[in-house]
Design a protein around this motif. Structure first.
Motif, PDB file in Angstrom:
ATOM      1  N   GLU A 252       0.815  -1.215   0.000  1.00  0.00           N
ATOM      2  CA  GLU A 252       0.000   0.000   0.000  1.00  0.00           C
ATOM      3  C   GLU A 252       0.849   1.265   0.000  1.00  0.00           C
ATOM      4  O   GLU A 252       0.355   2.345   0.349  1.00  0.00           O
ATOM      5  CB  GLU A 252      -0.936  -0.022   1.208  1.00  0.00           C
ATOM      6  N   SER A 253       2.100   1.160  -0.406  1.00  0.00           N
ATOM      7  CA  SER A 253       2.952   2.342  -0.484  1.00  0.00           C
ATOM      8  C   SER A 253       2.386   3.346  -1.485  1.00  0.00           C
ATOM      9  O   SER A 253       1.755   2.962  -2.475  1.00  0.00           O
ATOM     10  CB  SER A 253       4.371   1.956  -0.915  1.00  0.00           C
ATOM     11  N   ASN A 254       2.637   4.625  -1.228  1.00  0.00           N
ATOM     12  CA  ASN A 254       2.253   5.660  -2.182  1.00  0.00           C
ATOM     13  C   ASN A 254       3.135   5.529  -3.430  1.00  0.00           C
ATOM     14  O   ASN A 254       4.370   5.542  -3.313  1.00  0.00           O
ATOM     15  CB  ASN A 254       2.439   7.041  -1.544  1.00  0.00           C
TER      16      ASN A 254
END
Length: 341
Positions: A252-254
């Protein structure tokens, strides 16, 4: 990885102090996995087979209508394994089943989540094929291989290590280096699935096993990874950054922040950053500029002229690929397939 999926990632694995796992009897669950059709099972299982690391992964693609892939991995509660079986009973549709080897039932959700990401099961393949087939250059490839998938990841940190080791060398060579690394740094694991006996090493294990090559001293001929000094330094820098949390790579990293963070890591360039965005984050529109295989596939599909110079080919293909947005990751799979055909 999935196109348009809102599924959330269960909690990250926790570290373990022991170096040998799986002694206690595991729980083995049999799960039916829904698939969005069409689904190119042969393509994605073949992709995984070509990159399978001894001890961590096994495959059996000897039967066209029964494909098997198995591997070990770390779950939030500890180590375990998965075994995936795709069956085709003479129709265009595949049936997918999973065997989950767990030591804690709480890891079932994490296992299913990672399998769906790995095989890109939630992609809207019909919509993707429809959009890409509007380009006549891809139409024949899509008719040959409907439902092509972009392989995802089961462990973001693992994929960073694999991508770095695979930079600028062949898939076969990367597999050899990774198998040596796993044999030296991976924890032993006892599995009920034949051929699985290692866990892919965590960043801390890699830091301990792969020594700093130094700037002036000759490279140790007995070093674990027979890679150039720069590649070893890049690997250690990334492992140290992952271990400290300076480099955060997760499902879920940007996307923008991840790319910027990766590019700040010494030795990681735009290709690796795009590749990790594609496989870890499920970016459907990643573009790996300067990829030789993409150019080769584009030539085979008639998108580029064979006599075009190397620099011009990369520039022209990147410009041409804009028409495939927002599905350039999937178009890349068609080009890679054409290059290997």
């Amino acid at each position: 990885m999935s196109a348009g999926s809102n599924q959330k990632h269960p909690s990250s694995p926790t570290p373990f102090g022991t170096r040998c796992f799986g002694k206690q009897s595991p729980i083995v669950l049999n799960i039916d996995l829904p698939i969005q059709h069409p689904f190119d099972a042969q393509g994605i299982f073949s992709f995984l087979e070509a990159r399978a690391i001894a001890g961590v992964e096994t495959t059996d693609l000897s039967q066209k209508d029964r494909l098997i892939y198995a591997r070990t991995l770390m779950f939030p509660s500890g180590p375990g394994a998965i075994r995936l079986i795709a069956r085709n009973y003479g129709s265009a549709s595949w049936v997918l089943k999973a065997q989950l080897e767990l030591h804690n039932l709480r890891d079932q959700a994490a296992a299913i989540f990672r399998i769906r990401r790995l095989l890109n099961l939630d992609a809207d393949s019909s919509a993707i094929d429809l959009n890409l087939s509007r380009d006549p250059a891809l139409e024949a490839s899509i008719l040959r291989t409907p439902g092509i998938r972009v392989p995802g990841a089961v462990d973001p940190h693992e994929l960073v290590i694999r991508a770095i080791i695979g930079q600028q060398i062949s898939v076969k060579a990367a597999r050899t280096h990774l198998s040596r690394l796993v044999a030296q740094a991976g924890a032993a694991y006892t599995s009920s699935f034949t051929g699985l006996d290692r866990i892919f090493p965590a960043p801390a294990d890699i830091i301990e096993t792969v020594h700093d090559p130094g700037a002036d001293l000759p490279l140790d001929p007995d070093r674990v990874l027979k890679l150039p000094r720069r590649s070893i330094s890049t690997l250690r820098s990334a492992a140290i950054a992952l271990q400290s949390g300076e480099l955060e790579v997760g499902f879920e990293s940007n996307p923008q922040l991840l790319r910027e963070s990766l590019l700040r890591t010494p030795g990681i360039g735009p290709w690796t950053a795009a590749y990790l965005a594609m496989r870890v984050l499920g970016d459907p529109d990643a573009w790996m500029r300067s990829d030789v295989a993409l150019v080769s596939g584009a030539v085979r599909l008639g998108i580029l002229e064979p006599q075009t110079s190397k620099s011009a080919s990369h520039r022209l293909l990147e410009e041409y690929a804009r028409r495939w947005s927002p599905w350039r990751s999937y178009a890349s799979m068609h080009l890679w397939q054409a290059a290997s055909g």
